[in-house]
Design a protein around this motif. Structure first.
Motif, PDB file in Angstrom:
ATOM      1  N   TRP A   1       4.566   6.982  13.243  1.00  0.00           N
ATOM      2  CA  TRP A   1       3.928   6.711  11.056  1.00  0.00           C
ATOM      3  C   TRP A   1       3.330   7.731  11.521  1.00  0.00           C
ATOM      4  O   TRP A   1       2.091   8.525  12.309  1.00  0.00           O
ATOM      5  CB  TRP A   1       2.498   5.446  11.073  1.00  0.00           C
ATOM      6  CG  TRP A   1       2.974   4.233  11.536  1.00  0.00           C
ATOM      7  CD1 TRP A   1       2.859   3.503  13.061  1.00  0.00           C
ATOM      8  CD2 TRP A   1       4.318   3.669  10.562  1.00  0.00           C
ATOM      9  NE1 TRP A   1       3.557   2.003  12.801  1.00  0.00           N
ATOM     10  CE2 TRP A   1       3.972   2.230  11.499  1.00  0.00           C
ATOM     11  CE3 TRP A   1       4.093   3.719   9.102  1.00  0.00           C
ATOM     12  CZ2 TRP A   1       4.543   1.349  10.439  1.00  0.00           C
ATOM     13  CZ3 TRP A   1       5.010   2.746   8.578  1.00  0.00           C
ATOM     14  CH2 TRP A   1       5.158   1.543   9.307  1.00  0.00           C
TER      15      TRP A   1
ATOM     16  N   LYS B   1       0.274  10.770  10.109  1.00  0.00           N
ATOM     17  CA  LYS B   1      -1.215  10.416   9.724  1.00  0.00           C
ATOM     18  C   LYS B   1      -1.746   9.479   8.207  1.00  0.00           C
ATOM     19  O   LYS B   1      -1.507   9.752   7.243  1.00  0.00           O
ATOM     20  CB  LYS B   1      -2.044  11.901   9.818  1.00  0.00           C
ATOM     21  CG  LYS B   1      -3.123  11.918  10.096  1.00  0.00           C
ATOM     22  CD  LYS B   1      -4.363  13.174  10.109  1.00  0.00           C
ATOM     23  CE  LYS B   1      -5.277  12.921  10.105  1.00  0.00           C
ATOM     24  NZ  LYS B   1      -6.053  13.913  10.351  1.00  0.00           N
ATOM     25  N   GLY B   2      -2.364   8.387   8.924  1.00  0.00           N
ATOM     26  CA  GLY B   2      -2.486   7.726   7.393  1.00  0.00           C
ATOM     27  C   GLY B   2      -2.261   6.450   6.982  1.00  0.00           C
ATOM     28  O   GLY B   2      -2.454   5.385   6.451  1.00  0.00           O
ATOM     29  N   GLN B   3      -1.055   6.219   8.104  1.00  0.00           N
ATOM     30  CA  GLN B   3      -0.251   5.529   7.698  1.00  0.00           C
ATOM     31  C   GLN B   3      -0.125   4.481   8.686  1.00  0.00           C
ATOM     32  O   GLN B   3       0.287   4.854   9.670  1.00  0.00           O
ATOM     33  CB  GLN B   3       1.386   6.142   7.342  1.00  0.00           C
ATOM     34  CG  GLN B   3       1.143   6.936   6.459  1.00  0.00           C
ATOM     35  CD  GLN B   3       1.186   6.379   4.667  1.00  0.00           C
ATOM     36  OE1 GLN B   3       0.722   5.397   4.559  1.00  0.00           O
ATOM     37  NE2 GLN B   3       0.565   6.818   4.020  1.00  0.00           N
ATOM     38  N   PRO B   4       0.644   3.245   8.243  1.00  0.00           N
ATOM     39  CA  PRO B   4       0.934   2.986   7.385  1.00  0.00           C
ATOM     40  C   PRO B   4      -0.484   1.875   6.065  1.00  0.00           C
ATOM     41  O   PRO B   4      -1.231   2.365   7.513  1.00  0.00           O
ATOM     42  CB  PRO B   4       1.316   1.290   7.823  1.00  0.00           C
ATOM     43  CG  PRO B   4       1.220   0.974   8.988  1.00  0.00           C
ATOM     44  CD  PRO B   4       0.644   2.086   9.906  1.00  0.00           C
ATOM     45  N   ASP B   5      -0.442   2.373   5.311  1.00  0.00           N
ATOM     46  CA  ASP B   5      -1.788   2.136   4.741  1.00  0.00           C
ATOM     47  C   ASP B   5      -2.212   1.072   3.405  1.00  0.00           C
ATOM     48  O   ASP B   5      -2.666   0.476   3.085  1.00  0.00           O
ATOM     49  CB  ASP B   5      -2.612   2.841   3.619  1.00  0.00           C
ATOM     50  CG  ASP B   5      -1.074   3.720   2.290  1.00  0.00           C
ATOM     51  OD1 ASP B   5      -0.070   3.428   2.897  1.00  0.00           O
ATOM     52  OD2 ASP B   5      -1.457   4.475   2.299  1.00  0.00           O
ATOM     53  N   ASN B   6      -0.480   0.503   2.882  1.00  0.00           N
ATOM     54  CA  ASN B   6      -0.161  -0.856   2.512  1.00  0.00           C
ATOM     55  C   ASN B   6      -1.005  -0.263   1.054  1.00  0.00           C
ATOM     56  O   ASN B   6      -1.625  -1.209  -0.201  1.00  0.00           O
ATOM     57  CB  ASN B   6      -1.030  -2.102   3.000  1.00  0.00           C
ATOM     58  CG  ASN B   6      -0.587  -3.730   2.383  1.00  0.00           C
ATOM     59  OD1 ASN B   6       0.812  -3.322   1.777  1.00  0.00           O
ATOM     60  ND2 ASN B   6      -1.205  -4.258   1.779  1.00  0.00           N
ATOM     61  N   ALA B   7      -0.858   0.721   0.515  1.00  0.00           N
ATOM     62  CA  ALA B   7      -1.574   1.421  -0.958  1.00  0.00           C
ATOM     63  C   ALA B   7      -0.482   0.676  -2.170  1.00  0.00           C
ATOM     64  O   ALA B   7       0.743  -0.050  -2.303  1.00  0.00           O
ATOM     65  CB  ALA B   7      -1.181   2.799  -1.385  1.00  0.00           C
TER      66      ALA B   7
ATOM     67  N   ASP C   1       6.156   6.308   6.017  1.00  0.00           N
ATOM     68  CA  ASP C   1       5.442   5.823   5.893  1.00  0.00           C
ATOM     69  C   ASP C   1       5.792   4.334   5.777  1.00  0.00           C
ATOM     70  O   ASP C   1       6.959   3.972   6.388  1.00  0.00           O
ATOM     71  CB  ASP C   1       5.859   6.132   3.989  1.00  0.00           C
ATOM     72  CG  ASP C   1       4.882   5.952   3.335  1.00  0.00           C
ATOM     73  OD1 ASP C   1       3.474   5.518   3.536  1.00  0.00           O
ATOM     74  OD2 ASP C   1       4.814   6.306   2.202  1.00  0.00           O
ATOM     75  N   ASP C   2       4.846   3.537   4.619  1.00  0.00           N
ATOM     76  CA  ASP C   2       5.246   1.890   4.206  1.00  0.00           C
ATOM     77  C   ASP C   2       5.051   1.928   3.030  1.00  0.00           C
ATOM     78  O   ASP C   2       4.332   2.710   2.516  1.00  0.00           O
ATOM     79  CB  ASP C   2       3.962   1.017   5.096  1.00  0.00           C
ATOM     80  CG  ASP C   2       2.598   1.679   4.107  1.00  0.00           C
ATOM     81  OD1 ASP C   2       2.269   3.149   4.412  1.00  0.00           O
ATOM     82  OD2 ASP C   2       1.259   0.692   4.356  1.00  0.00           O
TER      83      ASP C   2
END
Length: 78
Positions: A34, A36-42, A61-62
């Motif tokens: 992943w 950095k900061g992912q996965p975040d389900n934005a 990324d997601d």
């Protein structure tokens, strides 16, 4: 491995249980890369994994499973 940094779908999802990422083909989570900061389900609708996030080759990324990007396919030979 692809030498280009174009995004493409890979064999990972959390569609069955949010936050539990597994391979479509094996149902396991043996590896991840992943960004950095992912996965975040934005937006609350990101259930499929994409490789080469933000042109960063090899980082994931997601994303929404309905996006229009290529997929990486796997084939078995004898």
């Amino acid at each position: 491995m692809f030498k280009h940094s174009v995004p493409y779908w890979i064999d990972y999802t959390d569609i069955s249980k949010e936050g539990k990422w597994v391979s479509f083909s094996t149902g396991e989570n043996a590896f991840s890369s992943w960004h950095k900061g992912q996965p975040d389900n934005a937006g609350g609708n990101q259930d499929c994994a994409i490789n080469n996030f933000a042109s960063q080759r090899g980082y994931w990324d997601d994303g929404s499973c309905s996006g229009s990007i290529p997929a990486l396919c796997e084939a078995y030979g004898k």
